[in-house]
Motif scaffolding. Sequence first.
Motif, PDB file in Angstrom:
ATOM      1  N   LEU A  28       0.844  -1.190   0.000  1.00 10.35           N
ATOM      2  CA  LEU A  28       0.000   0.000   0.000  1.00 10.35           C
ATOM      3  C   LEU A  28       0.877   1.238   0.000  1.00 10.35           C
ATOM      4  CD1 LEU A  28      -2.555  -1.101   2.743  1.00 10.35           C
ATOM      5  CD2 LEU A  28      -2.816  -1.259   0.261  1.00 10.35           C
ATOM      6  N   PRO A  29       0.608   2.201  -0.887  1.00 12.90           N
ATOM      7  CA  PRO A  29       1.446   3.398  -0.949  1.00 12.90           C
ATOM      8  C   PRO A  29       1.353   4.241   0.316  1.00 12.90           C
ATOM      9  CG  PRO A  29      -0.332   3.491  -2.595  1.00 12.90           C
ATOM     10  CD  PRO A  29      -0.453   2.188  -1.899  1.00 12.90           C
ATOM     11  N   VAL A  30       2.467   4.880   0.634  1.00 13.50           N
ATOM     12  CA  VAL A  30       2.577   5.741   1.811  1.00 13.50           C
ATOM     13  C   VAL A  30       3.176   7.069   1.358  1.00 13.50           C
ATOM     14  CG1 VAL A  30       3.699   6.037   4.050  1.00 13.50           C
ATOM     15  CG2 VAL A  30       2.977   3.768   3.317  1.00 13.50           C
ATOM     16  N   HIS A  31       2.616   8.170   1.837  1.00 14.02           N
ATOM     17  CA  HIS A  31       3.166   9.485   1.520  1.00 14.02           C
ATOM     18  C   HIS A  31       4.158   9.927   2.578  1.00 14.02           C
ATOM     19  CE1 HIS A  31       1.030  10.621  -2.102  1.00 14.02           C
ATOM     20  NE2 HIS A  31      -0.021  10.000  -1.607  1.00 14.02           N
ATOM     21  N   ASP A  32       5.088  10.751   2.157  1.00 15.66           N
ATOM     22  CA  ASP A  32       6.101  11.289   3.046  1.00 15.66           C
ATOM     23  C   ASP A  32       5.479  12.381   3.902  1.00 15.66           C
ATOM     24  OD1 ASP A  32       8.493  11.827   4.219  1.00 15.66           O
ATOM     25  OD2 ASP A  32       9.338  12.932   2.530  1.00 15.66           O
ATOM     26  N   VAL A  33       5.299  12.083   5.189  1.00 16.62           N
ATOM     27  CA  VAL A  33       4.675  13.015   6.119  1.00 16.62           C
ATOM     28  C   VAL A  33       5.593  13.144   7.327  1.00 16.62           C
ATOM     29  CG1 VAL A  33       2.694  13.345   7.660  1.00 16.62           C
ATOM     30  CG2 VAL A  33       2.338  12.440   5.367  1.00 16.62           C
ATOM     31  N   GLU A  34       5.793  14.355   7.802  1.00 15.80           N
ATOM     32  CA  GLU A  34       6.670  14.578   8.948  1.00 15.80           C
ATOM     33  C   GLU A  34       6.197  13.783  10.161  1.00 15.80           C
ATOM     34  OE1 GLU A  34       8.241  18.167  11.844  1.00 15.80           O
ATOM     35  OE2 GLU A  34       7.190  18.679  10.001  1.00 15.80           O
ATOM     36  N   GLY A  35       7.139  13.080  10.803  1.00 12.41           N
ATOM     37  CA  GLY A  35       6.825  12.318  12.005  1.00 12.41           C
ATOM     38  C   GLY A  35       6.271  10.922  11.734  1.00 12.41           C
TER      39      GLY A  35
END
Length: 194
Positions: A28-35
């Motif tokens: 499943l794709p994951v976005h680059d998010v702080e933390g």
Amino acid sequence: MRKSKPKSNPKQSGFIRLISGKHKGRKLPVHDVEGLRPTTDRMKETVFNWLMQDVRDAKVLDCFAGAGSLGFEAISRFAAHGTFIELDRKAATQLTANSTLLKLGNVEVINQDALTVLANNPQQQQYDLVFIDPPFRKNLVSPCCALLESSHWLSEEALIYVEFEQDAQPDIPSNWKIKKEKQAGQVICRLYQR
């Protein structure tokens, strides 16, 4: 002649992989998010070995869902329902998209602050399995645990999985007992039973 690699989407940082159950092997794709720190496959395997007999038909609450690694794994392993709370809009949108990708009708995504949501009574919805894996260094574990207990979010013998940094000592409700514990680098992982 070699085909050139397609350019990657700069907003997308990678994937989480479901390791068992009806969606085993799905990425499943994951976005680059702080933390955002998706749980590693190795740690996820440990956690779900601890929970092996307790996931099927459970109502699951993922308090700081992020990439949804733990919540989606529970759903793949036949949990009855999953509620994912995630503050970051992009991460919450990706959770909804991944739920649609897997054709899940038993997942609810709440795009709000977890502590704000937990401060309210869940309208009689109680959860059997809860994941608490917040961003580090924000002192979120203690208030989250307190609200889960005081606002009646937990079923009578709920299981609560908590991850926190090694140098933190969160306050845990006195009626929660440690069932399992593991240290992975700088991270402490504990499974409590109410």
